[in-house]
Design a protein around this motif. Structure first.
Motif, mmCIF file in Angstrom:
data_model
loop_
_atom_site.group_PDB
_atom_site.id
_atom_site.type_symbol
_atom_site.label_atom_id
_atom_site.label_comp_id
_atom_site.label_asym_id
_atom_site.label_seq_id
_atom_site.Cartn_x
_atom_site.Cartn_y
_atom_site.Cartn_z
ATOM 1 N N PHE A 1 0.460 5.357 0.190
ATOM 2 C CA PHE A 1 -0.544 6.322 0.605
ATOM 3 C C PHE A 1 0.004 7.733 0.427
ATOM 4 N N ILE B 1 -4.812 6.338 -2.237
ATOM 5 C CA ILE B 1 -4.291 4.999 -1.962
ATOM 6 C C ILE B 1 -3.962 4.327 -3.292
ATOM 7 N N CYS C 1 -11.606 4.410 3.671
ATOM 8 C CA CYS C 1 -10.628 3.329 3.793
ATOM 9 C C CYS C 1 -10.725 2.649 5.151
ATOM 10 N N VAL D 1 -1.961 4.480 7.560
ATOM 11 C CA VAL D 1 -1.803 3.099 7.109
ATOM 12 C C VAL D 1 -1.284 2.284 8.289
ATOM 13 N N ALA E 1 1.171 -1.667 5.699
ATOM 14 C CA ALA E 1 1.457 -1.352 4.296
ATOM 15 C C ALA E 1 1.698 -2.594 3.447
ATOM 16 N N PHE F 1 -6.286 0.412 7.816
ATOM 17 C CA PHE F 1 -6.310 1.877 7.895
ATOM 18 C C PHE F 1 -7.014 2.348 9.161
ATOM 19 N N ILE G 1 0.848 -1.187 0.000
ATOM 20 C CA ILE G 1 0.000 0.000 0.000
ATOM 21 C C ILE G 1 0.883 1.235 0.000
#
Length: 66
Positions: free
Chosen positions: A6, A61, A17, A36, A39, A25, A4
């Protein structure tokens, strides 16, 4: 596997999210900007990560294949 990414400055604190993927999240208390939590979601969380990215109104995202 996905990672992920962000973009915090793009976040509009909508909280979508955190609602669809609370294990990935959260939101800061002071301004609502997303945080986050994980991740590198595991295989069982990848669908939630994709949904969180899809519902983000600011497109903050991004999922990157690893």
């Amino acid at each position: 596997m996905v990672r992920i990414e962000f973009d915090e400055p793009r976040c509009v604190a909508a909280g979508q999210c955190a609602m669809v993927a609370p294990e990935l999240f959260d939101q800061r208390d002071d301004d609502g900007v997303a945080i986050v939590l994980n991740a590198s979601p595991g295989p069982d969380q990848q669908d939630d990560a994709r949904e969180a990215a899809a519902v983000c109104p600011a497109a903050a995202i991004r999922l990157v294949a690893e």
